[in-house]
Design an enzyme around this catalytic site. Sequence first.
Site, PDB file in Angstrom:
ATOM      1  CE  LYS A  77      28.170 -73.228 -38.948  1.00  0.00           C
ATOM      2  NZ  LYS A  77      27.774 -72.533 -40.054  1.00  0.00           N
ATOM      3  CD  GLN A 134      27.438 -74.874 -44.115  1.00  0.00           C
ATOM      4  OE1 GLN A 134      26.819 -74.620 -42.620  1.00  0.00           O
ATOM      5  NE2 GLN A 134      27.839 -73.861 -44.053  1.00  0.00           N
ATOM      6  CG  ASP A 183      22.969 -69.985 -40.029  1.00  0.00           C
ATOM      7  OD1 ASP A 183      23.939 -69.823 -39.195  1.00  0.00           O
ATOM      8  OD2 ASP A 183      22.740 -70.679 -40.596  1.00  0.00           O
TER       9      ASP A 183
END
Length: 293
Positions: A55, A99, A122
């Site tokens: 990412k 994460q 997200d």
Amino acid sequence: MSTATIIDGKVIANDLREEIAQKVAARKEAGQRVPGLAAVLVGEDPASEVYVRMKRKACEKAGIASFGHTLPADATQEDVEGLVKKLNADPEVHGILVQLPLPDHIDEEAVLNAIDITKDVDGFHPLNIGRLAQKGREPLFLPATPAGVIYLLEKSNTQLEGANAVVLGRSNIVGMPVALLLIERNATVTVCHSRTKDLDAVCRAADVLVAAVGRAEMVKKDWVKPGATVIDVGTHRIDDDTEKGYHLTGDVAYDEVSEVAGAITPSPGGVGPMTIAMLLNNTLRAAEIADGN
Ligand code: NAP
């Protein structure tokens, strides 16, 4: 023989990433702030480290600033939430990505709740998911993988309005948000899970079939209506006796299903590349929101 149109996620994702890079460059030229993405990693899970590295690399390629924050595996709830709050207040950071999975002793929901909704790139904040589930309400951000699925369907001109769509899987991160997005686009949606009866027959009724079941090559040729569009979200690493020692595959038996489907995504090379592209897109959007747009 494969007769299906291949929906090439790599090409579609690359085009989108190029578009994002151009918009980021235009922002810089106009003297606006460079979009910034902060990635929070707790502990040393090797797969999570790989994802975060990928990412960050993708951010750099698009001209997006990326900030990595790694906390030790024994970090406390206060440590993790404290970091999130610090990032909430940082004007250089437009998007915050925590994460997952987090270590077992950390309350994941509380951490996701702590993210400023305007930085929730997200799309997992309960407010964003809640808005997605309500008619006429707009989430600020869509979760990246489900948004990628819809993007592929739209780019391949798949008719969604009035279509019978079947989503195989009901997870918070893939199946359920995909189903909600399909409903929003006026498809008639059936969501399948481990207790669904006659799964093959339910799938066979689908004009659009999204497989997010987490079982390698479970969807077979006779599960698919001729001409249907099949999107394969699954990713599996299967050990074999090749030099590499493994190959990647999806939730769909690609070779046989591509003989009956009208259009299909490969896996790898379908939904996977879209996930990162959508995250970059969300980060750019977050920078626009911070500008008041
Ligand atoms: P998950 O949380 O394990 O959810 C799987 C879903 O499938 C659950 O709803 C489960 O039902 C259902 N299911 C499992 N076995 C079944 C069976 N035999 N028959 C019917 N339904 C069954 O998985 P996920 O996180 O959604 O991920 C799904 C797949 O997508 C995985 O292969 C994952 O690696 C992949 N993935 C890819 C990306 C990407 O970027 N490409 C991102 C995320 C995930 P219950 O709810 O009843 O348990």
